[in-house]
Design a protein around this motif. Sequence first.
Motif, PDB file in Angstrom:
ATOM      1  N   PRO A 267       0.806  -1.226   0.000  1.00 52.80           N
ATOM      2  CA  PRO A 267       0.000   0.000   0.000  1.00 52.80           C
ATOM      3  C   PRO A 267       0.837   1.272   0.000  1.00 52.80           C
ATOM      4  CG  PRO A 267      -0.083  -1.088   2.137  1.00 52.80           C
ATOM      5  CD  PRO A 267       0.589  -2.034   1.204  1.00 52.80           C
ATOM      6  N   GLU A 268       1.993   1.233   0.651  1.00 45.05           N
ATOM      7  CA  GLU A 268       2.861   2.405   0.709  1.00 45.05           C
ATOM      8  C   GLU A 268       4.255   2.042   0.214  1.00 45.05           C
ATOM      9  OE1 GLU A 268       2.962   4.287   4.487  1.00 45.05           O
ATOM     10  OE2 GLU A 268       0.774   4.488   4.647  1.00 45.05           O
ATOM     11  N   LEU A 269       4.840   2.954  -0.531  1.00 44.11           N
ATOM     12  CA  LEU A 269       6.175   2.715  -1.058  1.00 44.11           C
ATOM     13  C   LEU A 269       7.222   2.818   0.046  1.00 44.11           C
ATOM     14  CD1 LEU A 269       6.148   4.718  -4.415  1.00 44.11           C
ATOM     15  CD2 LEU A 269       6.244   2.238  -4.143  1.00 44.11           C
ATOM     16  N   ASP A 270       8.227   1.980  -0.053  1.00 42.58           N
ATOM     17  CA  ASP A 270       9.380   2.067   0.832  1.00 42.58           C
ATOM     18  C   ASP A 270      10.380   3.007   0.170  1.00 42.58           C
ATOM     19  OD1 ASP A 270      11.571   1.776   2.430  1.00 42.58           O
ATOM     20  OD2 ASP A 270      11.955  -0.337   1.921  1.00 42.58           O
ATOM     21  N   LEU A 271      10.475   4.223   0.670  1.00 39.37           N
ATOM     22  CA  LEU A 271      11.336   5.223   0.043  1.00 39.37           C
ATOM     23  C   LEU A 271      12.822   4.923   0.246  1.00 39.37           C
ATOM     24  CD1 LEU A 271       9.362   8.507   0.780  1.00 39.37           C
ATOM     25  CD2 LEU A 271       9.362   7.076  -1.271  1.00 39.37           C
ATOM     26  N   GLU A 272      13.133   3.926   1.069  1.00 37.17           N
ATOM     27  CA  GLU A 272      14.521   3.512   1.229  1.00 37.17           C
ATOM     28  C   GLU A 272      14.858   2.309   0.346  1.00 37.17           C
ATOM     29  OE1 GLU A 272      16.811   5.278   2.827  1.00 37.17           O
ATOM     30  OE2 GLU A 272      15.130   6.677   3.012  1.00 37.17           O
ATOM     31  N   HIS A 273      13.886   1.891  -0.458  1.00 39.26           N
ATOM     32  CA  HIS A 273      14.142   0.819  -1.414  1.00 39.26           C
ATOM     33  C   HIS A 273      15.248   1.265  -2.367  1.00 39.26           C
ATOM     34  CE1 HIS A 273      13.508  -1.818  -4.896  1.00 39.26           C
ATOM     35  NE2 HIS A 273      12.907  -2.652  -4.064  1.00 39.26           N
ATOM     36  N   PRO A 274      16.161   0.378  -2.770  1.00 37.99           N
ATOM     37  CA  PRO A 274      17.269   0.776  -3.651  1.00 37.99           C
ATOM     38  C   PRO A 274      16.836   1.531  -4.900  1.00 37.99           C
ATOM     39  CG  PRO A 274      17.588  -1.465  -2.878  1.00 37.99           C
ATOM     40  CD  PRO A 274      16.237  -1.046  -2.397  1.00 37.99           C
ATOM     41  N   LEU A 275      15.726   1.123  -5.506  1.00 44.63           N
ATOM     42  CA  LEU A 275      15.258   1.790  -6.715  1.00 44.63           C
ATOM     43  C   LEU A 275      14.788   3.209  -6.406  1.00 44.63           C
ATOM     44  CD1 LEU A 275      14.969   1.251  -9.713  1.00 44.63           C
ATOM     45  CD2 LEU A 275      12.669   0.353  -9.289  1.00 44.63           C
ATOM     46  N   CYS A 276      14.093   3.371  -5.283  1.00 42.42           N
ATOM     47  CA  CYS A 276      13.648   4.712  -4.874  1.00 42.42           C
ATOM     48  C   CYS A 276      14.843   5.627  -4.613  1.00 42.42           C
ATOM     49  CB  CYS A 276      12.781   4.620  -3.620  1.00 42.42           C
ATOM     50  SG  CYS A 276      11.156   3.881  -3.865  1.00 42.42           S
ATOM     51  N   ARG A 277      15.833   5.108  -3.897  1.00 42.41           N
ATOM     52  CA  ARG A 277      17.017   5.920  -3.607  1.00 42.41           C
ATOM     53  C   ARG A 277      17.750   6.308  -4.882  1.00 42.41           C
ATOM     54  NH1 ARG A 277      18.354   1.906   0.245  1.00 42.41           N
ATOM     55  NH2 ARG A 277      20.252   1.470  -0.958  1.00 42.41           N
ATOM     56  N   TYR A 278      17.815   5.394  -5.805  1.00 36.90           N
ATOM     57  CA  TYR A 278      18.530   5.648  -7.056  1.00 36.90           C
ATOM     58  C   TYR A 278      17.856   6.773  -7.840  1.00 36.90           C
ATOM     59  CZ  TYR A 278      21.903   4.147 -10.574  1.00 36.90           C
ATOM     60  OH  TYR A 278      22.972   4.092 -11.428  1.00 36.90           O
TER      61      TYR A 278
END
Length: 389
Positions: A267-278
Amino acid sequence: MEENQPIYKQVHQYILKQIKQNVWKPGDKIPTEKELMEQFDVSRITISTALANLSKEGWISRIQGKGSYVLDKRPDEQENTDEPADIAVPMHNVGNGGFIGVIMLSMEDYFSIRLFKGITDAIMADGDRRLVMMQSYNSPEREADAIRDMLRKGAEGLIIFPADTGSYSEEVLRLKLQRFPLVIIDRYLMGVETHYIGSDGVAGAQKAVSHLYDLGHRDIAICSDSPLSLTSVEQRIQGYMKELKERGELINPALMLTDFYVVYDEPELDLEHPLCRYIRNGMATAYITINGKLALHMIRIARQLNLEVPRDFSLVTFDNPMPSREFAFFTYIDQREYEVGKRAAGALLDLLNKQARGQPAEFVKMFIEPDLVAGESTAALGDTKRRHL
């Protein structure tokens, strides 16, 4: 076994005896080289020589990375043809009114729907066979269950879109060894020769890179959350690197984003996910995703980060995640999945027709040339504002 015989011949005779006495039946995997080495207390080359001779004689099939399997048709039962033993077409009972089995990953995306429509149209045009479809939901276990179920119900032949495992299940290998009419679509396994129809992933990735490069992008990343061992993924990585090299660019490993896993229904994005950080750090001005589902996920990430495509980065995806070209926001690689499905069905029907006439058939491996369809998700580098948040 005669003690004065060379050891490799003793091993050869032992294995042959197990096969002839049906201790090891057609399709069974025989002990590994290591197990045989320990059993006979001999070197690997001795075991390898024995297995190589058994394979040459037509008793077993050796499959790289998987092991050795007892063949279905024994040498003294094989017809005298110029074809190798493991290519001979099986003489199953084929009658009018049988059915073709199709095993798909799922029918949850437009790529699969278009692919299956191509299969359906070709089979229905033949007019002589029914079509039964089952979904594996990308599970090797469900795939194996579906194969067994299809065979129990009397399928004449199968078209399989394999699960994302990087290798075939034991059931698929058994089909090959028993020479059951089979066509694999989308991805194949290196070292295992089967009939295969799919899009040319190398050419597709080259077209994606070329399009972005011509728009002025140099920091072009490729993203995949699928196993790298899949030949479809491997081809796209190869095409990505090949085009950059031909353009005189060095390969930057940091722009090959493959070591991550995506939970699409969270339901909510993990903003610390590698793709998000990139993406947040603006490491690339353009991205190529390995499939449409990942492209939609990246749009979701962009919105969460208050970014826009293509204002902040350009995006090319394999497969159109939309219902048709008319609704295409994305610039995408059209893998011509309808044509892949149609040709796969045609190849299977040809196999069955040759089988009914008692004719041999060579393995078919067909790569269909993809197209790049320009949409609104890519823009020239001057129109793409690189942001570092």
